[in-house]
Write a protein that holds these residues in place. Structure first.
Motif, PDB file in Angstrom:
ATOM      1  N   GLY A 325      -4.072  -1.098  14.547  1.00  0.00           N
ATOM      2  CA  GLY A 325      -3.581   0.211  14.963  1.00  0.00           C
ATOM      3  C   GLY A 325      -2.925   0.162  16.334  1.00  0.00           C
ATOM      4  N   PHE A 326      -3.490  -0.622  17.247  1.00  0.00           N
ATOM      5  CA  PHE A 326      -2.874  -0.780  18.563  1.00  0.00           C
ATOM      6  C   PHE A 326      -1.527  -1.507  18.469  1.00  0.00           C
ATOM      7  N   ALA A 327      -1.421  -2.447  17.531  1.00  0.00           N
ATOM      8  CA  ALA A 327      -0.206  -3.258  17.424  1.00  0.00           C
ATOM      9  C   ALA A 327       0.929  -2.514  16.750  1.00  0.00           C
ATOM     10  N   GLY A 328       0.588  -1.588  15.833  1.00  0.00           N
ATOM     11  CA  GLY A 328       1.640  -0.895  15.099  1.00  0.00           C
ATOM     12  C   GLY A 328       2.483  -1.859  14.293  1.00  0.00           C
ATOM     13  N   ARG A 329       3.825  -1.693  14.372  1.00  0.00           N
ATOM     14  CA  ARG A 329       4.732  -2.562  13.604  1.00  0.00           C
ATOM     15  C   ARG A 329       5.066  -3.856  14.344  1.00  0.00           C
ATOM     16  N   ARG A 330       4.464  -4.059  15.511  1.00  0.00           N
ATOM     17  CA  ARG A 330       4.701  -5.307  16.241  1.00  0.00           C
ATOM     18  C   ARG A 330       4.028  -6.505  15.591  1.00  0.00           C
ATOM     19  N   ARG A 335      12.787  -9.475  13.266  1.00  0.00           N
ATOM     20  CA  ARG A 335      13.853  -9.335  12.266  1.00  0.00           C
ATOM     21  C   ARG A 335      13.423  -8.489  11.077  1.00  0.00           C
ATOM     22  N   LEU A 336      12.094  -8.296  10.882  1.00  0.00           N
ATOM     23  CA  LEU A 336      11.616  -7.523   9.742  1.00  0.00           C
ATOM     24  C   LEU A 336      11.174  -6.118  10.113  1.00  0.00           C
ATOM     25  N   ARG A 337      11.137  -5.802  11.406  1.00  0.00           N
ATOM     26  CA  ARG A 337      10.663  -4.469  11.786  1.00  0.00           C
ATOM     27  C   ARG A 337      11.611  -3.377  11.309  1.00  0.00           C
ATOM     28  N   ALA A 338      12.891  -3.676  11.262  1.00  0.00           N
ATOM     29  CA  ALA A 338      13.848  -2.680  10.767  1.00  0.00           C
ATOM     30  C   ALA A 338      13.626  -2.394   9.291  1.00  0.00           C
ATOM     31  N   VAL A 339      13.234  -3.428   8.519  1.00  0.00           N
ATOM     32  CA  VAL A 339      12.960  -3.240   7.095  1.00  0.00           C
ATOM     33  C   VAL A 339      11.806  -2.283   6.907  1.00  0.00           C
ATOM     34  N   ALA A 340      10.790  -2.392   7.801  1.00  0.00           N
ATOM     35  CA  ALA A 340       9.598  -1.553   7.672  1.00  0.00           C
ATOM     36  C   ALA A 340       9.835  -0.125   8.121  1.00  0.00           C
ATOM     37  N   THR A 341      10.969   0.152   8.762  1.00  0.00           N
ATOM     38  CA  THR A 341      11.213   1.501   9.269  1.00  0.00           C
ATOM     39  C   THR A 341      12.446   2.138   8.655  1.00  0.00           C
ATOM     40  N   ASP A 342      12.930   1.593   7.514  1.00  0.00           N
ATOM     41  CA  ASP A 342      14.091   2.207   6.876  1.00  0.00           C
ATOM     42  C   ASP A 342      13.663   3.429   6.081  1.00  0.00           C
TER      43      ASP A 342
END
Length: 735
Positions: A325-330, A335-342
């Motif tokens: 929970g502290f890390a979030g999408r980090r 390169r994959l963080r954008a995929v997880a937030t589309d």
């Protein structure tokens, strides 16, 4: 269970600060308790009910002066005949006087007075009697004992204090940290994210810290053997990292599927967490099951390791979601963080099946699965033949308790042992003790000559020392020197022959004991318990996997694979540690029998770890099969999805266990080696090669279960089917 863990994961993330604070409090409190309540560990292995232990108990009661730890100081003069000169006798007398005045020593025997001198007058043995048992001898007393003879050494004499009093606790140093470092590198490569790797490692270290601190806190009330904390540390680190890896890996996939961090961690704990709980439960049950063999020191070792595994599971399903929970999408690579937030992230309650990203079936796991299933028959035959060849040395396995003969070269115990063998022969390093106890002094006095005569006529007996009588005259102690060493098969035969020959003595109890006899009794009792425990573990694996997979053939296949793993692991360990093949590669100075509790301990641990990989691979196969894929495609899909994570998990376990191979203690070295090899064989040969080949060969029949049995078995829902249904039911219907 999946639904409960789903709620637990989401709750831990929402209240992450509280969860982290609570675990830190647990860690601090356990650390303070360990610092204040920690007790000494035991280096001896007692076995209640055996003849050797009954003899020791009798000595402690009626002959306390002879029940304490003993030391033997080996002395070598600069030249032959020097022990017979006045100067040499003065040196020995001074040495004996110095030993007699050591703290904790009752007395020392002058070898010139009792004939403990070689015919060439160059070697002598000084017997030193301590007031307490070896585990009660303090470090200060042991250090003072090791420093005896400084003046004689200055004159060119060799003085080597040895004996059972030198037994101590194995030290954990920097070498095993190498295994943790390799595990960290594997995590970084697997995740491609320092945040994900660091949090997984941090989670595991907090868990093993809390578990070990709690274990040491309990050591003040429960006596631990010196190897119990090492075993607990091995397993705590290995499973702690692996369990956190599984949950983090599933959480990352959920994020890539477009779920919010809270929903992603909830589903990760509900699915992968269910497998973690089940896998951890199998390890705990197998380790706690060591209690059924009714061997106290083994029971304590099993329970100690089971405790650290339990803490690792609790940390994985509570602290890990909080840290995520502290890390979030980090936790994802950049390169994959954008995929997880589309756009797919907008509806975080959408079923995973509707949002899953397309799998890259060109990955190695999919390619390997297709290859194995295509050539399934040759793969199975080659796998069985290879494991069978590795298992060939297993029937030659010999068991014994650790002794000075296999201690690290240059250690005080080894130097004394080698010097004794050089001057007197191997039998003097494994002397036996015969206790004669009568109801009256007259009965004991009458029995002693009979026992002495029988001992002198027994084959392989080199010498019988005169009897020593207890103060009340009812107990006599006779020393017996074999011609062969303590771990020699001929010495084991001698122990049985002595017991048989003195069994007919009337009016007195005649019991054989000594370190050598104790080792033989412990090894035989453990060998007798091994088949029973193996049957228990195999039966348990079939039952548990039947619950998980709703299948009859899958559990049988898993159990047979486990037996192959155990046999091959035993074979390799025997070849290296007993027969000496490639011993230099593991830093083994002297091959010898395996530690007596290694086989039964190895079975318990490998069983739990084998079930880990079986569950994580085959559960995905069943999930895909239930949802409509053919048996072959389900097998390929299960391998493709699980191969990367299982490979990383196995490499981590091998690294952690392998780090203990670099320790000097041969017992810990053999344990680390056997566990590392066992994990490698089970993960890469059995679970990731033979299992998919067999599953492909069985086809739909792999998932057959009689209807009556299906109705009788409870549904543990390890794949989270019930959770998926609940999520789909509450998902709004869009018109």
């Amino acid at each position: 269970m999946a639904t409960l863990l789903y709620r637990l994961g989401r709750g831990a993330l929402r209240r992450r600060r509280l969860v982290v604070a609570l675990w830190l409090v647990v860690l601090v409190v356990a650390g303070l308790a360990a610092a204040t309540l920690r007790g000494p560990t035991a280096s001896n292995f007692t076995m209640p009910g055996t003849e050797s232990q009954r003899a020791l108990d009798l000595l402690a009661e009626q002959f306390p002066a002879a029940s304490g730890a003993t030391g033997t100081i080996a002395v070598k003069a600069p030249a032959d005949g020097q022990l017979g000169t006045p100067q040499g006798q003065a040196v020995v007398q001074e040495l004996v006087q110095q030993a007699s005045t050591l703290p904790g020593v009752v007395g020392a025997v002058n070898p010139l007075q009792v004939g403990a001198v070689t015919p060439n007058g160059r070697y002598a043995l000084v017997q030193v009697q301590f007031a307490t048992g070896g585990d009660e001898v303090t470090d200060e007393q042991r250090t003072a004992y090791e420093q005896v003879g400084a003046a004689a050494k200055a004159q060119g004499w060799q003085v080597a204090p040895g004996g059972e009093v030198l037994g101590g606790e194995p030290e954990i140093g920097s070498t095993e940290a190498l295994g943790v470092l390799v595990a960290a590198i594997v995590l970084i490569i697997t995740f491609g994210s320092l945040v994900a790797a660091g949090m997984t490692m941090l989670n595991a270290l907090i868990g093993v810290g809390a578990g070990m601190a709690g274990l040491f806190a309990l050591s003040g009330a429960v006596q631990l053997t010196s190897t119990a904390p090492i075993l607990a540390l091995m397993l705590g680190l290995a499973v702690g990292i692996d369990y956190s890896l599984f949950i983090t890996s599933r959480h990352r996939q959920n994020l890539l599927d477009g779920l919010s961090p809270e929903e992603a961690v909830g589903r990760a704990v509900g699915t992968a967490g269910s497998a973690v709980v089940f896998a951890g439960a199998t390890v705990v049950i197998a380790l706690a099951g060591l209690a059924v063999v009714n061997i106290p020191f083994l029971t304590v070792m099993g329970l100690a390791a089971a405790g650290t595994v339990t803490v690792a599971v609790l940390v994985a399903i509570t602290l890990q979601p909080a840290l995520l929970g502290f890390a979030g999408r980090r936790v994802l690579p950049r390169r994959l963080r954008a995929v997880a937030t589309d756009g797919t992230a907008a509806d975080s309650t959408a079923p995973a099946a509707e949002t899953t990203t397309t799998e890259d079936e060109s990955r190695f796991g999919f390619r390997w699965a297709r290859l194995v299933t295509r050539f399934r028959v040759p793969v199975i035959l080659v796998g069985l033949l290879g494991l069978g060849l590795l298992a060939l040395p297993t029937p030659d396995m010999r068991l014994a308790l650790p002794g000075a003969a296999t201690a690290a070269v240059g250690s005080p115990a080894r130097v004394a042992n080698d010097l004794t063998i050089e001057g007197f022969g191997a039998g003097f390093t494994g002397r036996l003790a015969v206790v004669v106890a009568g109801d009256t002094p007259q009965a004991t006095s009458a029995a002693v000559p009979q026992v002495t005569a029988l001992l002198q006529r027994t084959e392989n007996v080199l010498a019988v020392a005169p009897a020593q009588l207890s103060p009340d005259g009812r107990t006599a102690l006779l020393g017996v020197v074999p011609k062969t060493g303590p771990t020699d098969e001929a010495t084991e035969t001698l122990v049985h022959n002595i017991r048989e020959s003195v069994g007919g003595i009337r009016d007195a109890d005649v019991l054989l004991t000594g370190v050598t006899a104790i080792g033989i009794d412990v090894s035989e009792k453990l060998s007798d318990a091994l088949p029973v425990y193996l049957l228990l573990v195999v039966g348990l694996s079939v039952l548990l996997l039947m619950l998980v997979f709703r299948s009859l053939l899958v559990p049988i296949k898993a159990a047979l694979g486990f037996l192959l793993t155990v046999a091959a692991t035993f074979g390799i360990t025997v070849a290296v540690f007993q027969q000496g093949h490639l011993a230099d590669l593991v830093g083994l100075d002297t091959p010898g029998p395996l530690i007596s509790f290694l086989p039964i301990l190895l079975i318990g641990i490998l069983f739990g770890l084998a079930m880990d990989y079986e569950v994580f691979l085959v559960s995905r196969m069943r999930e895909d099969f239930v949802h409509g894929k053919s048996a072959r495609k389900a097998t390929i899909s299960g391998m493709g999805h699980g191969a990367r994570v299982v490979t990383a998990a196995a490499l981590i376990m091998m690294s952690v266990f392998g780090g203990f191979v670099f320790l000097e203690d041969p017992v810990i070295k053999s344990m680390g080696f056997a566990l590392a090899i066992g994990v490698a064989i089970d993960a890469f040969v059995v679970r990731m090669t033979i299992v998919p080949a067999v599953m492909s060969l069985l086809g739909d029949r792999a998932w057959w279960l009689p209807r009556w049995l299906n109705r009788a078995l409870p549904n543990v829902d390890i794949e989270g089917e019930g959770l998926r249904a609940q999520i789909e039911d509450r998902t709004p219907t869009h018109v």
